[in-house]
Design a protein around this motif. Structure first.
Motif, PDB file in Angstrom:
ATOM      1  N   LEU A 176       0.854  -1.186   0.000  1.00  0.00           N
ATOM      2  CA  LEU A 176       0.000   0.000   0.000  1.00  0.00           C
ATOM      3  C   LEU A 176       0.892   1.238   0.000  1.00  0.00           C
ATOM      4  N   ASP A 177       0.854   1.965  -1.096  1.00  0.00           N
ATOM      5  CA  ASP A 177       1.726   3.127  -1.286  1.00  0.00           C
ATOM      6  C   ASP A 177       1.014   4.387  -0.811  1.00  0.00           C
ATOM      7  N   ALA A 178       1.417   4.874   0.373  1.00  0.00           N
ATOM      8  CA  ALA A 178       0.827   6.107   0.924  1.00  0.00           C
ATOM      9  C   ALA A 178       1.866   7.232   0.920  1.00  0.00           C
ATOM     10  N   GLY A 179       2.819   7.142  -0.007  1.00  0.00           N
ATOM     11  CA  GLY A 179       3.880   8.139  -0.063  1.00  0.00           C
ATOM     12  C   GLY A 179       5.052   7.733   0.811  1.00  0.00           C
ATOM     13  N   ALA A 180       6.009   8.628   0.919  1.00  0.00           N
ATOM     14  CA  ALA A 180       7.240   8.328   1.661  1.00  0.00           C
ATOM     15  C   ALA A 180       6.953   8.069   3.135  1.00  0.00           C
ATOM     16  N   GLY A 181       7.581   7.031   3.669  1.00  0.00           N
ATOM     17  CA  GLY A 181       7.473   6.727   5.096  1.00  0.00           C
ATOM     18  C   GLY A 181       8.669   7.288   5.834  1.00  0.00           C
ATOM     19  N   GLY A 182       8.819   6.906   7.092  1.00  0.00           N
ATOM     20  CA  GLY A 182       9.960   7.352   7.879  1.00  0.00           C
ATOM     21  C   GLY A 182      11.108   6.365   7.781  1.00  0.00           C
ATOM     22  N   THR A 183      12.200   6.665   8.491  1.00  0.00           N
ATOM     23  CA  THR A 183      13.350   5.765   8.503  1.00  0.00           C
ATOM     24  C   THR A 183      13.703   5.327   9.927  1.00  0.00           C
ATOM     25  N   VAL A 184      12.982   5.867  10.911  1.00  0.00           N
ATOM     26  CA  VAL A 184      13.253   5.519  12.312  1.00  0.00           C
ATOM     27  C   VAL A 184      12.090   4.686  12.849  1.00  0.00           C
ATOM     28  N   PRO A 185      12.351   3.431  13.236  1.00  0.00           N
ATOM     29  CA  PRO A 185      11.259   2.583  13.733  1.00  0.00           C
ATOM     30  C   PRO A 185      10.768   3.013  15.117  1.00  0.00           C
ATOM     31  N   THR A 186       9.789   2.300  15.612  1.00  0.00           N
ATOM     32  CA  THR A 186       9.198   2.613  16.924  1.00  0.00           C
ATOM     33  C   THR A 186      10.203   2.450  18.054  1.00  0.00           C
ATOM     34  N   SER A 187       9.937   3.139  19.135  1.00  0.00           N
ATOM     35  CA  SER A 187      10.638   2.852  20.387  1.00  0.00           C
ATOM     36  C   SER A 187       9.956   1.641  21.019  1.00  0.00           C
ATOM     37  N   VAL A 188      10.742   0.730  21.590  1.00  0.00           N
ATOM     38  CA  VAL A 188      10.185  -0.469  22.220  1.00  0.00           C
ATOM     39  C   VAL A 188      10.417  -0.389  23.724  1.00  0.00           C
ATOM     40  N   VAL A 189       9.318  -0.474  24.487  1.00  0.00           N
ATOM     41  CA  VAL A 189       9.403  -0.370  25.947  1.00  0.00           C
ATOM     42  C   VAL A 189       8.725  -1.597  26.559  1.00  0.00           C
ATOM     43  N   ASP A 190       9.456  -2.297  27.416  1.00  0.00           N
ATOM     44  CA  ASP A 190       8.928  -3.497  28.072  1.00  0.00           C
ATOM     45  C   ASP A 190       8.242  -3.093  29.383  1.00  0.00           C
ATOM     46  N   LEU A 191       6.919  -3.330  29.444  1.00  0.00           N
ATOM     47  CA  LEU A 191       6.148  -3.020  30.652  1.00  0.00           C
ATOM     48  C   LEU A 191       5.729  -4.295  31.390  1.00  0.00           C
ATOM     49  N   SER A 192       6.346  -5.424  31.018  1.00  0.00           N
ATOM     50  CA  SER A 192       5.896  -6.703  31.607  1.00  0.00           C
ATOM     51  C   SER A 192       6.538  -6.992  32.959  1.00  0.00           C
ATOM     52  N   GLY A 193       7.570  -6.234  33.323  1.00  0.00           N
ATOM     53  CA  GLY A 193       8.251  -6.466  34.596  1.00  0.00           C
ATOM     54  C   GLY A 193       7.825  -5.478  35.658  1.00  0.00           C
ATOM     55  N   PRO A 194       8.530  -5.471  36.790  1.00  0.00           N
ATOM     56  CA  PRO A 194       8.163  -4.566  37.880  1.00  0.00           C
ATOM     57  C   PRO A 194       8.335  -3.097  37.542  1.00  0.00           C
ATOM     58  N   LYS A 195       9.296  -2.786  36.630  1.00  0.00           N
ATOM     59  CA  LYS A 195       9.426  -1.391  36.190  1.00  0.00           C
ATOM     60  C   LYS A 195       9.737  -1.353  34.695  1.00  0.00           C
ATOM     61  N   PRO A 196       9.411  -0.234  34.012  1.00  0.00           N
ATOM     62  CA  PRO A 196       9.628  -0.154  32.566  1.00  0.00           C
ATOM     63  C   PRO A 196      11.095  -0.357  32.189  1.00  0.00           C
ATOM     64  N   HIS A 197      11.293  -1.007  31.034  1.00  0.00           N
ATOM     65  CA  HIS A 197      12.650  -1.242  30.528  1.00  0.00           C
ATOM     66  C   HIS A 197      12.671  -0.877  29.045  1.00  0.00           C
ATOM     67  N   VAL A 198      13.550   0.052  28.678  1.00  0.00           N
ATOM     68  CA  VAL A 198      13.646   0.475  27.278  1.00  0.00           C
ATOM     69  C   VAL A 198      14.473  -0.555  26.509  1.00  0.00           C
ATOM     70  N   VAL A 199      13.833  -1.209  25.528  1.00  0.00           N
ATOM     71  CA  VAL A 199      14.491  -2.248  24.733  1.00  0.00           C
ATOM     72  C   VAL A 199      15.151  -1.631  23.502  1.00  0.00           C
ATOM     73  N   ARG A 200      14.461  -0.659  22.879  1.00  0.00           N
ATOM     74  CA  ARG A 200      15.003   0.002  21.678  1.00  0.00           C
ATOM     75  C   ARG A 200      14.599   1.469  21.685  1.00  0.00           C
ATOM     76  N   VAL A 201      15.570   2.333  21.456  1.00  0.00           N
ATOM     77  CA  VAL A 201      15.276   3.765  21.333  1.00  0.00           C
ATOM     78  C   VAL A 201      14.962   4.042  19.871  1.00  0.00           C
TER      79      VAL A 201
END
Length: 201
Positions: A167-192
């Protein structure tokens, strides 16, 4: 096959076309609020296997899924009050949150820790597909492992020859999402990535 689509007001017949491809077990590429994603049906094991094959990654690589709203997320992830508050504040947006999976999640996409990555992108096309399909879309960044995502949907089409539809909706970005793990006792940043992660550090 490339199909141009309006990024702000996606044409219903084109969304329907994408959903028909997903229901047939195909893998498609579609725009999100960060980069182009590769997607397939959450409940089609063959389609998930095909996505792994097309992207050239092994089964240990975690796939996330795109939901249309928080109600959708609550079916597939355990929503404690603290988790709900975070998701309500940051979604829709450029984040993938790792949460404890519910029994609704197919085993093939659960991690050994029984967690799952969920996101609600702030993009009309992605949300329209999830709404029309009526269940989440399995999603992975449209890039080879370790490579920067290409913003050009035509290049995505060329890079992944196994796709049935782009599906071509024009140019996209080049930086993916930030990934944050909320499954433990406190948040953990997996990917910036595209979202500000300072509140979670």
């Amino acid at each position: 096959m490339l199909l141009e689509i309006n990024p702000e007001n996606p044409e219903p017949r084109k969304i329907k076309r994408a959903v028909e491809a997903l229901e047939a077990g195909e893998v498609i590429a579609y725009p999100t609020d960060t980069v182009y994603g590769l997607g397939c049906d959450l409940f089609n094991k063959k389609a998930i296997d095909r996505l792994y094959q097309i992207k050239g990654i092994d089964k240990t690589h975690m796939l996330s899924f795109v939901c249309q709203n928080l109600g959708d997320v609550a079916r597939y992830a355990v929503m404690h009050d603290s988790v709900y508050r975070v998701l309500k504040q940051y979604l829709p947006g450029p984040y993938c949150f790792i949460l404890e999976a519910t029994r609704e999640v197919p085993k093939i996409i659960q991690t050994p820790r029984k967690t799952v990555g969920v996101r609600i992108p702030k993009h009309p096309v992605a949300l329209a597909i999830a709404a029309e399909l009526g269940r989440p879309i399995i999603s992975s960044t449209a890039a080879r492992h370790g490579e920067t995502p290409d913003p050009d949907p035509r290049e995505v089409d060329l890079a992944f020859p196994g796709l049935s539809l782009v599906l071509d909706a024009g140019a996209g970005g080049t930086v993916p999402t930030s990934v944050v793990d909320l499954s433990g006792p406190k948040p953990h940043v997996v990917r910036v990535g595209a979202g500000d992660v300072s509140p979670f550090e």
